[in-house]
Design a protein around this motif. Structure first.
Motif, PDB file in Angstrom:
ATOM      1  N   ILE A 351       0.824  -1.215   0.000  1.00  0.00           N
ATOM      2  CA  ILE A 351       0.000   0.000   0.000  1.00  0.00           C
ATOM      3  C   ILE A 351       0.855   1.260   0.000  1.00  0.00           C
ATOM      4  CG2 ILE A 351      -1.749   1.314   1.282  1.00  0.00           C
ATOM      5  CD1 ILE A 351      -2.844  -1.359   2.292  1.00  0.00           C
ATOM      6  N   PHE A 352       1.765   1.367   0.962  1.00  0.00           N
ATOM      7  CA  PHE A 352       2.528   2.613   1.110  1.00  0.00           C
ATOM      8  C   PHE A 352       3.419   2.895  -0.089  1.00  0.00           C
ATOM      9  CE2 PHE A 352       5.989   5.266   2.784  1.00  0.00           C
ATOM     10  CZ  PHE A 352       5.242   6.322   3.273  1.00  0.00           C
ATOM     11  N   ILE A 353       4.020   1.859  -0.672  1.00  0.00           N
ATOM     12  CA  ILE A 353       4.942   2.104  -1.785  1.00  0.00           C
ATOM     13  C   ILE A 353       4.232   2.137  -3.137  1.00  0.00           C
ATOM     14  CG2 ILE A 353       6.816   0.996  -0.517  1.00  0.00           C
ATOM     15  CD1 ILE A 353       6.622  -1.344  -2.467  1.00  0.00           C
ATOM     16  N   ALA A 354       2.910   1.987  -3.132  1.00  0.00           N
ATOM     17  CA  ALA A 354       2.153   1.978  -4.393  1.00  0.00           C
ATOM     18  C   ALA A 354       1.300   3.242  -4.489  1.00  0.00           C
ATOM     19  CB  ALA A 354       1.278   0.731  -4.482  1.00  0.00           C
ATOM     20  N   GLY A 355       0.858   3.556  -5.681  1.00  0.00           N
ATOM     21  CA  GLY A 355      -0.029   4.698  -5.870  1.00  0.00           C
ATOM     22  C   GLY A 355      -1.433   4.372  -5.431  1.00  0.00           C
ATOM     23  N   ILE A 356      -2.163   5.391  -5.026  1.00  0.00           N
ATOM     24  CA  ILE A 356      -3.505   5.173  -4.480  1.00  0.00           C
ATOM     25  C   ILE A 356      -4.461   4.627  -5.529  1.00  0.00           C
ATOM     26  CG2 ILE A 356      -4.095   7.589  -4.895  1.00  0.00           C
ATOM     27  CD1 ILE A 356      -6.024   7.408  -2.579  1.00  0.00           C
ATOM     28  N   ASN A 357      -4.277   5.002  -6.796  1.00  0.00           N
ATOM     29  CA  ASN A 357      -5.211   4.580  -7.847  1.00  0.00           C
ATOM     30  C   ASN A 357      -4.754   3.282  -8.522  1.00  0.00           C
ATOM     31  OD1 ASN A 357      -6.915   6.683  -7.382  1.00  0.00           O
ATOM     32  ND2 ASN A 357      -6.176   7.946  -9.057  1.00  0.00           N
ATOM     33  N   THR A 358      -4.386   2.307  -7.711  1.00  0.00           N
ATOM     34  CA  THR A 358      -4.020   0.997  -8.243  1.00  0.00           C
ATOM     35  C   THR A 358      -4.883  -0.063  -7.572  1.00  0.00           C
ATOM     36  OG1 THR A 358      -2.273   0.737  -6.577  1.00  0.00           O
ATOM     37  CG2 THR A 358      -1.634   1.670  -8.693  1.00  0.00           C
ATOM     38  N   GLN A 359      -5.327  -1.033  -8.350  1.00  0.00           N
ATOM     39  CA  GLN A 359      -6.242  -2.029  -7.813  1.00  0.00           C
ATOM     40  C   GLN A 359      -5.575  -2.902  -6.759  1.00  0.00           C
ATOM     41  OE1 GLN A 359      -6.604  -4.082 -11.883  1.00  0.00           O
ATOM     42  NE2 GLN A 359      -6.818  -5.818 -10.476  1.00  0.00           N
ATOM     43  N   MET A 360      -4.247  -3.078  -6.847  1.00  0.00           N
ATOM     44  CA  MET A 360      -3.544  -3.900  -5.878  1.00  0.00           C
ATOM     45  C   MET A 360      -3.635  -3.310  -4.476  1.00  0.00           C
ATOM     46  SD  MET A 360       0.345  -5.300  -6.175  1.00  0.00           S
ATOM     47  CE  MET A 360       0.977  -3.617  -6.206  1.00  0.00           C
ATOM     48  N   VAL A 361      -3.562  -1.975  -4.381  1.00  0.00           N
ATOM     49  CA  VAL A 361      -3.695  -1.294  -3.088  1.00  0.00           C
ATOM     50  C   VAL A 361      -5.055  -1.583  -2.472  1.00  0.00           C
ATOM     51  CG1 VAL A 361      -3.947   0.976  -2.022  1.00  0.00           C
ATOM     52  CG2 VAL A 361      -2.034   0.538  -3.549  1.00  0.00           C
ATOM     53  N   TRP A 362      -6.098  -1.454  -3.277  1.00  0.00           N
ATOM     54  CA  TRP A 362      -7.448  -1.637  -2.746  1.00  0.00           C
ATOM     55  C   TRP A 362      -7.785  -3.103  -2.519  1.00  0.00           C
ATOM     56  CZ3 TRP A 362     -10.129   2.248  -0.737  1.00  0.00           C
ATOM     57  CH2 TRP A 362      -9.689   3.533  -1.033  1.00  0.00           C
ATOM     58  N   LEU A 363      -7.151  -3.997  -3.275  1.00  0.00           N
ATOM     59  CA  LEU A 363      -7.293  -5.421  -2.989  1.00  0.00           C
ATOM     60  C   LEU A 363      -6.728  -5.736  -1.611  1.00  0.00           C
ATOM     61  CD1 LEU A 363      -7.851  -8.397  -3.842  1.00  0.00           C
ATOM     62  CD2 LEU A 363      -5.504  -8.439  -4.717  1.00  0.00           C
ATOM     63  N   ALA A 364      -5.538  -5.187  -1.314  1.00  0.00           N
ATOM     64  CA  ALA A 364      -4.918  -5.412  -0.002  1.00  0.00           C
ATOM     65  C   ALA A 364      -5.788  -4.856   1.113  1.00  0.00           C
ATOM     66  CB  ALA A 364      -3.529  -4.772   0.036  1.00  0.00           C
ATOM     67  N   ILE A 365      -6.333  -3.656   0.912  1.00  0.00           N
ATOM     68  CA  ILE A 365      -7.184  -3.036   1.935  1.00  0.00           C
ATOM     69  C   ILE A 365      -8.427  -3.888   2.180  1.00  0.00           C
ATOM     70  CG2 ILE A 365      -8.667  -1.046   2.426  1.00  0.00           C
ATOM     71  CD1 ILE A 365      -6.590   0.695   0.998  1.00  0.00           C
ATOM     72  N   ILE A 366      -9.073  -4.328   1.120  1.00  0.00           N
ATOM     73  CA  ILE A 366     -10.322  -5.085   1.257  1.00  0.00           C
ATOM     74  C   ILE A 366     -10.080  -6.464   1.870  1.00  0.00           C
ATOM     75  CG2 ILE A 366     -11.989  -6.362  -0.157  1.00  0.00           C
ATOM     76  CD1 ILE A 366     -12.547  -3.843  -1.675  1.00  0.00           C
ATOM     77  N   LEU A 367      -9.029  -7.169   1.443  1.00  0.00           N
ATOM     78  CA  LEU A 367      -8.754  -8.492   2.002  1.00  0.00           C
ATOM     79  C   LEU A 367      -8.401  -8.409   3.489  1.00  0.00           C
ATOM     80  CD1 LEU A 367      -6.736 -10.319  -0.819  1.00  0.00           C
ATOM     81  CD2 LEU A 367      -9.114 -10.652  -0.158  1.00  0.00           C
ATOM     82  N   LEU A 368      -7.538  -7.461   3.854  1.00  0.00           N
ATOM     83  CA  LEU A 368      -7.148  -7.333   5.262  1.00  0.00           C
ATOM     84  C   LEU A 368      -8.312  -6.829   6.104  1.00  0.00           C
ATOM     85  CD1 LEU A 368      -3.518  -5.906   4.989  1.00  0.00           C
ATOM     86  CD2 LEU A 368      -4.250  -8.258   5.394  1.00  0.00           C
ATOM     87  N   TYR A 369      -9.165  -5.971   5.539  1.00  0.00           N
ATOM     88  CA  TYR A 369     -10.352  -5.524   6.275  1.00  0.00           C
ATOM     89  C   TYR A 369     -11.304  -6.701   6.511  1.00  0.00           C
ATOM     90  CZ  TYR A 369     -14.534  -3.045   7.681  1.00  0.00           C
ATOM     91  OH  TYR A 369     -15.634  -2.631   8.388  1.00  0.00           O
ATOM     92  N   THR A 370     -11.431  -7.571   5.503  1.00  0.00           N
ATOM     93  CA  THR A 370     -12.306  -8.730   5.651  1.00  0.00           C
ATOM     94  C   THR A 370     -11.797  -9.648   6.756  1.00  0.00           C
ATOM     95  OG1 THR A 370     -12.796  -8.608   3.284  1.00  0.00           O
ATOM     96  CG2 THR A 370     -13.411 -10.634   4.420  1.00  0.00           C
ATOM     97  N   LEU A 371     -10.489  -9.870   6.813  1.00  0.00           N
ATOM     98  CA  LEU A 371      -9.905 -10.672   7.887  1.00  0.00           C
ATOM     99  C   LEU A 371     -10.152 -10.017   9.247  1.00  0.00           C
ATOM    100  CD1 LEU A 371      -6.476 -11.776   6.342  1.00  0.00           C
ATOM    101  CD2 LEU A 371      -8.542 -13.163   6.646  1.00  0.00           C
TER     102      LEU A 371
END
Length: 385
Positions: A351-371
């Protein structure tokens, strides 16, 4: 949709047009659920981030509004997902089944691509390919390094989610053979993708697995790690260690010399560390969208003019400290990175080393939020017991 980026859907700048079309539907779900909105710290922080975006662009007449609306689409998708998750539309068995399917799908596509290279055929689902490195293949993502991070994140999610399912009392029908198959697919992808990022993700997965295992499982994990390290190319290990050593020294030139490919993500952040400020108008409200691309190629060699980068630090430089702080707080809270060191490491890598408008960032946020959501649910179940 967030986990894959088929080549047929990739447009300019590797934008996933299929995902964009999908995200256009998220406001519809927000409207349909208007009377049942979930009030949470995460939703409040993300709304604060959205409002701060509009506030920042008021100070810049020439603003590329497509970038701003793209960010809002991701935010809207997250809020919609969270609402339906809290209403019970996604059970943990289904969640884990999807995760396992994605791990298998990534490896299956990678195997097909490898066979295409081996027999000299046209490579299936190809994206960002360099013939000089014929075995660096993208699988179901836009590039190999993205696939390495995504598959590593999916495996981490599968490990933690399976333990939460046991705590909750859900029966996950996965035999030992099926579990061994998932591990085999995961290791094959990490080892044969030839991405230095796979070393970091392999470390995260092994640490997650060793957090709560029996003695026999511990020994199996150690043998697996040793086996993987033996078969990992020495070049990957040298690049990963060299990149980490150079990054600690905060020397962007040393980072690029250690691993130019991996350093393309780290070096711009080191440059922006010196340029970002807080106590000024530009520090608070930014220098404007795309302002990083005006100078970054002057520092990073081997890139075209107009190259951008710098992860979330680029958002600070372009949009100001206020949106940056809002998103940092939101992402740390949503991913439970404040309370869990391993989640924080994933947050830093994905997340931190990636740009905000990338799907990988939001995939990480959603998966970790689900956990995090299922972890909170598991604690409630334990209290009732």
């Amino acid at each position: 949709m967030l986990a894959i980026a088929p080549a047929i859907f990739l447009g300019d700048g590797n934008r996933n047009l299929g995902l964009i079309i999908f995200m256009y539907t998220s406001p519809v779900f927000l409207i349909l659920s208007f009377n049942r909105q979930i009030v949470s710290v995460e939703n409040l922080l993300i709304l604060g981030f959205v409002f701060s975006l509009f506030f920042s662009v008021l100070f810049h007449e020439a603003t590329r509004w497509s970038t701003i609306f793209y960010s809002i689409m991701f935010c809207s998708t997250f809020i919609s997902y969270v609402n339906f998750l809290h209403w019970g539309y996604l059970g943990i068995p289904t969640f884990l089944k999807v995760v396992r399917f994605l791990i298998i799908a990534y490896t299956a596509v990678l195997l097909i691509q490898q066979l295409c290279v081996l027999f000299g055929l046209q490579i299936f689902n190809l994206s960002n390919y360099d013939p000089q490195f014929p075995w660096k293949l993208n699988s179901l993502s836009s590039e190999p390094s993205h696939s390495a991070r995504i598959v590593g994140l999916l495996m981490f999610t599968h490990i933690v989610g399976s333990r939460l399912a046991e705590t909750i009392g859900e029966k996950i029908r996965v035999s030992r053979k099926q579990s061994a198959l998932v591990w085999t697919f995961f290791l094959w992808t990490m080892i044969t993708m030839f991405s230095a990022t796979s070393v970091a993700m392999l470390f995260i997965v092994v640490v997650a697995y060793l957090q709560k295992v029996s003695t026999s499982s511990f020994l199996i994990a150690i043998v697996t790690v040793v086996f993987a390290l033996i078969f990992l190319p020495d070049e990957l290990l040298d690049r990963a260690l060299g990149l980490a050593s150079a990054a600690v020294k905060l020397d962007y030139e040393a980072v690029l010399r250690a691993d130019h490919s991996g350093g393309m993500r780290v070096a711009p952040m080191l440059i922006l560390l010196e340029r970002n400020e807080i106590f000024s108008k530009l520090g608070l409200f930014g220098n404007g969208v795309d302002s990083v691309s005006l100078f970054m190629s002057d520092y990073i060699w081997g890139v075209p003019e107009g190259f951008s980068g710098g992860g979330l630090l680029s958002m600070w430089f372009e949009l100001g400290f206020i949106p940056f702080a809002c998103f940092i707080l939101f992402s740390l809270k949503a991913t439970d990175s404040i309370n869990r060191p391993i989640n924080f490491f994933i947050w830093a890598v994905m997340i931190f080393i990636a740009g905000i408008n990338t799907q990988m960032v939001w995939l990480a946020i959603i998966l970790l939020y689900t956990l995090k959501y299922f972890d909170q649910y598991a604690k409630v179940v334990q209290k009732k017991k």
